[in-house]
Design a protein around this motif. Structure first.
Motif, PDB file in Angstrom:
ATOM      1  N   MET A  11       0.842  -1.192   0.000  1.00  0.00           N
ATOM      2  CA  MET A  11       0.000   0.000   0.000  1.00  0.00           C
ATOM      3  C   MET A  11       0.879   1.245   0.000  1.00  0.00           C
ATOM      4  N   ALA A  12       0.452   2.249  -0.750  1.00  0.00           N
ATOM      5  CA  ALA A  12       1.195   3.497  -0.795  1.00  0.00           C
ATOM      6  C   ALA A  12       1.220   4.147   0.587  1.00  0.00           C
ATOM      7  N   THR A  13       2.308   4.812   0.898  1.00  0.00           N
ATOM      8  CA  THR A  13       2.430   5.502   2.178  1.00  0.00           C
ATOM      9  C   THR A  13       1.726   6.857   2.109  1.00  0.00           C
ATOM     10  N   LEU A  14       1.537   7.467   3.272  1.00  0.00           N
ATOM     11  CA  LEU A  14       0.984   8.814   3.292  1.00  0.00           C
ATOM     12  C   LEU A  14       1.888   9.771   2.540  1.00  0.00           C
ATOM     13  N   LYS A  15       3.187   9.616   2.708  1.00  0.00           N
ATOM     14  CA  LYS A  15       4.129  10.492   2.007  1.00  0.00           C
ATOM     15  C   LYS A  15       4.010  10.328   0.490  1.00  0.00           C
ATOM     16  N   ASP A  16       3.768   9.105   0.019  1.00  0.00           N
ATOM     17  CA  ASP A  16       3.572   8.898  -1.418  1.00  0.00           C
ATOM     18  C   ASP A  16       2.411   9.747  -1.930  1.00  0.00           C
ATOM     19  N   HIS A  17       1.327   9.729  -1.196  1.00  0.00           N
ATOM     20  CA  HIS A  17       0.158  10.506  -1.617  1.00  0.00           C
ATOM     21  C   HIS A  17       0.438  12.003  -1.544  1.00  0.00           C
ATOM     22  N   LEU A  18       1.149  12.431  -0.504  1.00  0.00           N
ATOM     23  CA  LEU A  18       1.486  13.852  -0.383  1.00  0.00           C
ATOM     24  C   LEU A  18       2.473  14.285  -1.448  1.00  0.00           C
ATOM     25  N   ASP A  19       3.351  13.382  -1.872  1.00  0.00           N
ATOM     26  CA  ASP A  19       4.274  13.719  -2.952  1.00  0.00           C
ATOM     27  C   ASP A  19       3.511  13.990  -4.252  1.00  0.00           C
ATOM     28  N   ALA A  20       2.391  13.288  -4.446  1.00  0.00           N
ATOM     29  CA  ALA A  20       1.571  13.514  -5.643  1.00  0.00           C
ATOM     30  C   ALA A  20       0.890  14.870  -5.576  1.00  0.00           C
ATOM     31  N   CYS A  21       0.420  15.251  -4.397  1.00  0.00           N
ATOM     32  CA  CYS A  21      -0.160  16.581  -4.155  1.00  0.00           C
ATOM     33  C   CYS A  21      -0.249  16.776  -2.657  1.00  0.00           C
ATOM     34  N   PRO A  22       0.374  17.810  -2.106  1.00  0.00           N
ATOM     35  CA  PRO A  22       0.479  17.931  -0.652  1.00  0.00           C
ATOM     36  C   PRO A  22      -0.728  18.587   0.021  1.00  0.00           C
ATOM     37  N   LEU A  23      -1.904  18.408  -0.549  1.00  0.00           N
ATOM     38  CA  LEU A  23      -3.109  19.007   0.011  1.00  0.00           C
ATOM     39  C   LEU A  23      -4.112  17.925   0.398  1.00  0.00           C
ATOM     40  N   VAL A  24      -4.696  18.065   1.576  1.00  0.00           N
ATOM     41  CA  VAL A  24      -5.797  17.212   2.009  1.00  0.00           C
ATOM     42  C   VAL A  24      -7.060  18.061   1.974  1.00  0.00           C
ATOM     43  N   ALA A  25      -8.020  17.675   1.145  1.00  0.00           N
ATOM     44  CA  ALA A  25      -9.291  18.391   1.071  1.00  0.00           C
ATOM     45  C   ALA A  25     -10.191  17.910   2.202  1.00  0.00           C
ATOM     46  N   ILE A  26     -10.627  18.824   3.062  1.00  0.00           N
ATOM     47  CA  ILE A  26     -11.477  18.495   4.204  1.00  0.00           C
ATOM     48  C   ILE A  26     -12.893  18.960   3.879  1.00  0.00           C
ATOM     49  N   LEU A  27     -13.780  18.009   3.606  1.00  0.00           N
ATOM     50  CA  LEU A  27     -15.129  18.335   3.125  1.00  0.00           C
ATOM     51  C   LEU A  27     -16.136  18.309   4.278  1.00  0.00           C
TER      52      LEU A  27
END
Length: 206
Positions: free
Chosen positions: A1-17
């Protein structure tokens, strides 16, 4: 499974809906993913949040990390996994919730504000840390924390971040940001969300 850092490297923003309803979730998710965001969080104090998470996970789970925010109990974590979510976010420092999330195979991004809280969460297995509320801290505080925290551990300021204020935080060591009302307020349509998301992406590139 991809790490949190992997996802942040793709785009360092978490959208909070916060406040989104299931009927809005997919259109808003499409706007966010289309703009380049790769992490979407539905706080559990939103209407029917697990249904929104399930719809987002089915539609975007192969392209984005979908999770829940404002997680407060072990039962929430079990329901999150059942809905297809893969990220648990808390507003507070609870090592037991981190351990429970890891037991369910989820990524854990708990909230903290002090060094003692940070190291307790790291010891429990946190994949990253949410500096919250960021309005009550500063880039100088984050810079001091980064001097003692593991260098590869993502720390994300959350609260009051705008396109104009990201640069000082990034210079201080922020690896990402949680963005709530700056991206989505209840009632915003997909076009409005896309416009705001584009502004954040432009600021990152600048």
């Amino acid at each position: 499974m991809a790490t949190l850092k992997d996802h942040l490297d793709a785009c360092p923003l978490v959208a909070i809906l916060r406040g989104i309803s299931p009927d809005e979730a997919e259109a808003v998710g499409e706007a966010l993913v289309g703009a380049g965001l790769r992490i979407i969080e539905v706080p559990l104090n939103s209407p029917d949040p697990f249904e929104s998470i399930a719809r987002l996970a089915r539609r975007f789970g192969d392209r984005a990390l979908i999770g829940a925010g404002t997680v407060m109990t072990a039962a929430d974590i079990a329901r999150l996994g059942g809905a297809g979510g893969r990220l648990m976010v808390t507003p507070h420092a609870d090592p037991d919730l981190v351990r429970e999330a890891k037991r369910h195979g989820l990524l854990a991004l708990p909230g903290f504000f002090t060094p003692a809280e940070a190291f307790a969460l790291i010891g429990a297995g946190a994949d990253g840390l949410k500096l919250f509320p960021a309005e009550a801290a500063s880039p100088a505080v984050l810079k001091a924390l980064r001097a003692v925290l593991p260098p590869a551990l993502p720390v994300l300021p959350v609260g009051g971040v705008s396109p104009e204020t990201m640069a000082p935080w990034r210079a201080a060591g922020a690896m990402g940001f949680g963005i709530g009302s700056g991206l989505y307020r209840p009632g915003d349509d997909a076009a409005a969300v896309r416009e705001k998301a584009d502004a954040f992406i432009s600021a990152l590139k600048a």
